[in-house]
Design an enzyme around this catalytic site. Structure first.
Site, PDB file in Angstrom:
ATOM      1  N   ASP A   1      99.858  54.007  14.845  1.00 60.13           N
ATOM      2  CA  ASP A   1      98.435  54.353  14.851  1.00 60.13           C
ATOM      3  C   ASP A   1      98.192  55.714  15.503  1.00 60.13           C
ATOM      4  O   ASP A   1      97.506  56.578  14.944  1.00 60.13           O
ATOM      5  CB  ASP A   1      97.626  53.291  15.609  1.00 60.13           C
ATOM      6  CG  ASP A   1      97.829  51.908  15.023  1.00 60.13           C
ATOM      7  OD1 ASP A   1      98.379  51.805  13.913  1.00 60.13           O
ATOM      8  OD2 ASP A   1      97.434  50.926  15.683  1.00 60.13           O
TER       9      ASP A   1
ATOM     10  N   SER B   1      92.152  51.388  13.751  1.00 61.86           N
ATOM     11  CA  SER B   1      92.605  52.197  14.889  1.00 61.86           C
ATOM     12  C   SER B   1      91.512  52.934  15.643  1.00 61.86           C
ATOM     13  O   SER B   1      91.655  54.123  15.968  1.00 61.86           O
ATOM     14  CB  SER B   1      93.683  53.195  14.450  1.00 61.86           C
ATOM     15  OG  SER B   1      94.820  52.496  14.063  1.00 61.86           O
TER      16      SER B   1
ATOM     17  N   SER C   1      90.890  52.342  18.668  1.00 60.73           N
ATOM     18  CA  SER C   1      91.408  52.621  20.016  1.00 60.73           C
ATOM     19  C   SER C   1      92.357  53.815  20.011  1.00 60.73           C
ATOM     20  O   SER C   1      92.256  54.689  20.872  1.00 60.73           O
ATOM     21  CB  SER C   1      92.045  51.383  20.661  1.00 60.73           C
ATOM     22  OG  SER C   1      93.037  50.849  19.839  1.00 60.73           O
TER      23      SER C   1
ATOM     24  N   GLU D   1     104.121  47.344   7.213  1.00 62.15           N
ATOM     25  CA  GLU D   1     103.365  46.696   8.299  1.00 62.15           C
ATOM     26  C   GLU D   1     104.296  45.916   9.213  1.00 62.15           C
ATOM     27  O   GLU D   1     105.190  45.207   8.737  1.00 62.15           O
ATOM     28  CB  GLU D   1     102.331  45.760   7.670  1.00 62.15           C
ATOM     29  CG  GLU D   1     101.006  45.748   8.368  1.00 62.15           C
ATOM     30  CD  GLU D   1     100.278  47.084   8.311  1.00 62.15           C
ATOM     31  OE1 GLU D   1     100.366  47.854   9.280  1.00 62.15           O
ATOM     32  OE2 GLU D   1      99.619  47.347   7.286  1.00 62.15           O
TER      33      GLU D   1
ATOM     34  N   ASP E   1     106.824  49.315  12.622  1.00 60.97           N
ATOM     35  CA  ASP E   1     106.948  50.466  13.550  1.00 60.97           C
ATOM     36  C   ASP E   1     107.711  50.111  14.817  1.00 60.97           C
ATOM     37  O   ASP E   1     108.652  50.805  15.208  1.00 60.97           O
ATOM     38  CB  ASP E   1     105.598  51.146  13.839  1.00 60.97           C
ATOM     39  CG  ASP E   1     104.556  50.286  14.525  1.00 60.97           C
ATOM     40  OD1 ASP E   1     104.748  49.056  14.639  1.00 60.97           O
ATOM     41  OD2 ASP E   1     103.517  50.850  14.958  1.00 60.97           O
TER      42      ASP E   1
HETATM   43  C1  GLA Z   1      98.798  47.565  14.991  1.00 57.29           C
HETATM   44  C2  GLA Z   1      99.687  48.335  15.971  1.00 57.29           C
HETATM   45  C3  GLA Z   1     100.681  49.213  15.221  1.00 57.29           C
HETATM   46  C4  GLA Z   1     101.445  48.432  14.154  1.00 57.29           C
HETATM   47  C5  GLA Z   1     100.493  47.595  13.293  1.00 57.29           C
HETATM   48  C6  GLA Z   1     101.210  46.664  12.369  1.00 57.29           C
HETATM   49  O1  GLA Z   1      97.996  48.454  14.286  1.00 57.29           O
HETATM   50  O2  GLA Z   1      98.908  49.116  16.842  1.00 57.29           O
HETATM   51  O3  GLA Z   1     101.553  49.827  16.143  1.00 57.29           O
HETATM   52  O4  GLA Z   1     102.421  47.629  14.747  1.00 57.29           O
HETATM   53  O5  GLA Z   1      99.610  46.814  14.095  1.00 57.29           O
HETATM   54  O6  GLA Z   1     101.904  47.366  11.398  1.00 57.29           O
END
Ligand code: GLA
Length: 391
Positions: free
Chosen positions: A175, A129, A131, A37, A40
């Site tokens: 995501d 996710s 979006s 987490e 990315d």
């Molecule tokens: C959100 C962002 C991802 C990632 C996570 C944390 O979901 O959209 O790109 O950074 O947070 O791991």
């Protein structure tokens, strides 16, 4: 499929019948990140999986330059001219598909007129996710309708760009990648710097992945998210005194980081960097232990990840911490952690199949007692990425 039939009826009610142009149906899932987490955007590893529920999109060509947007989830509907795609606060969820159209246009693609109906099964703002799911299904659907190539990695990248530039959230690639590239019963080990990836079978035997939704509205999440990102960039600046080539924290091994961490004078920035480097290491350890089928060890890594997100990265909050603590108190739970950006949203736990009922009852009860909020739970299977549904 009966669901899709009902959606088709709704589509015709909304936009009228038109036998000359067929209604086509596309689907993109939500995602759950199993571990890795806030790594990315630091060019590190993530390990997400696609869910079996997501966003369905029905689409039919129009003969003019209008695009009709409607959703079974929200009352807002609208027709806009394809020539006038801009961000407007009052357009709410419609800004996501508009962002995709804008990105396609920037790439020189002429998008025609369409009528579109969405139906989403992902709770909004839950960190699963929703979006990315609407972005990816829109990009895949429109490219297919226009007879264009549908490379899914490209689609993930263009969807991320729409989110970064049109919506203005500086998210990483995880995501959109997971939603585009998911594979049934597999998680995705993704190196976010190079986009090298591997589908890893997620064999959990008698254990189930259970998602717990805190139903805590994630206020201020975007600004706190962008702040974490810039703290990581600051860390890179300090560390480049020793590693001049360094551009992302994910390029450092644990040993390299440990030998240079004293170069970061600011304690908060040091904590953020420590989380990122150790979390990337936890992803790699997870792959190793899962390959040997050692779910208990994976559970421990999930717990380590949550503790680090709580103490070092500071993105959990009382709701997520309460839910994880309650989860770990239930016998038969191997691990539990927040998933996604944090500050609310969801947890994911690895729960023995015989304990799932007890888990849902006990975690829900303790969580309600301590926070006053009612949690939702989903026992989750891992599904496929974006696709056209052949009816
Ligand atoms: C959100 C962002 C991802 C990632 C996570 C944390 O979901 O959209 O790109 O950074 O947070 O791991």
């Amino acid at each position: 499929m009966t669901e899709v039939k009902a959606l088709q009826e709704q589509f015709v009610e909304l936009y009228g019948g038109d036998s000359s142009n067929p209604i086509r149906t596309f689907h993109a899932p939500g995602r759950v990140n199993l571990i890795g987490e806030h790594t990315d955007y630091n060019g590190g590893y993530v390990f997400p999986a696609a869910l079996t529920f997501g966003t369905t999109m029905l689409i039919r060509k129009r003969e003019d330059d209008q695009v009709g947007f409607a959703s079974t989830n929200f009352p807002l509907r609208k027709h806009i001219s394809i020539q006038q795609v801009e961000l407007r606060a009052e357009d709410d969820w419609i800004n996501y598909p508009k962002g995709i159209i804008c990105e396609l246009q920037k790439r020189g693609l002429t998008v025609g007129g369409y009528d579109i109906l969405y139906s989403g099964a992902i709770p909004n703002g839950s960190g699963l996710s929703s979006s990315a799911s609407i972005e990816v299904v829109t990009a895949y659907g429109l490219l297919t309708m226009e007879g264009q190539p549908t490379d899914k990695v490209e689609i993930a990248l263009l969807s991320q760009k729409a989110e970064n530039e049109f919506i203005g959230v500086q998210c990483g690639i995880m995501d959109q990648f997971a939603v585009a590239m998911g594979k049934k019963e597999h998680a995705i080990l993704l190196m976010c710097d190079t986009l090298e990836y591997k589908h890893v079978p997620f064999v959990s035997g008698e254990y189930k992945l259970v998602i717990g939704n805190t139903n805590k509205k994630r206020g201020l999440v975007d600004s706190a998210y962008n702040e974490r990102r810039s703290q990581c960039e600051q860390a890179v600046k300090y560390l480049s005194a020793k590693y001049p080539e360094l551009t992302l924290l994910g390029q450092l091994s644990l040993e390299q980081y440990r030998s240079a961490q004293h170069l970061i004078p600011d304690e908060t920035v040091r904590k953020r960097a420590q989380h990122v480097v150790e979390e990337i290491d936890r992803v790699l350890q997870s792959i190793e232990v899962l390959e040997r089928g050692d779910l208990a060890a994976f559970g421990q890594l999930m717990i380590g990840s949550h503790n680090s997100l709580r103490d070092l990265y500071e993105v959990t909050g009382v709701e997520l911490d309460t839910m994880v603590e309650a989860a770990l108190a239930v016998p038969g739970v191997l691990g539990s952690r927040m998933t996604g950006a944090g500050f609310g949203g969801c947890t994911v736990s690895l729960v023995h199949q015989d304990s799932v009922e007890r888990f849902v009852g006990e975690v829900g009860r303790v969580y309600k007692e301590k926070t006053g909020l009612t949690a939702d739970f989903y026992v989750c299977d891992i599904g496929n990425g974006v696709q056209e549904l052949q009816l």
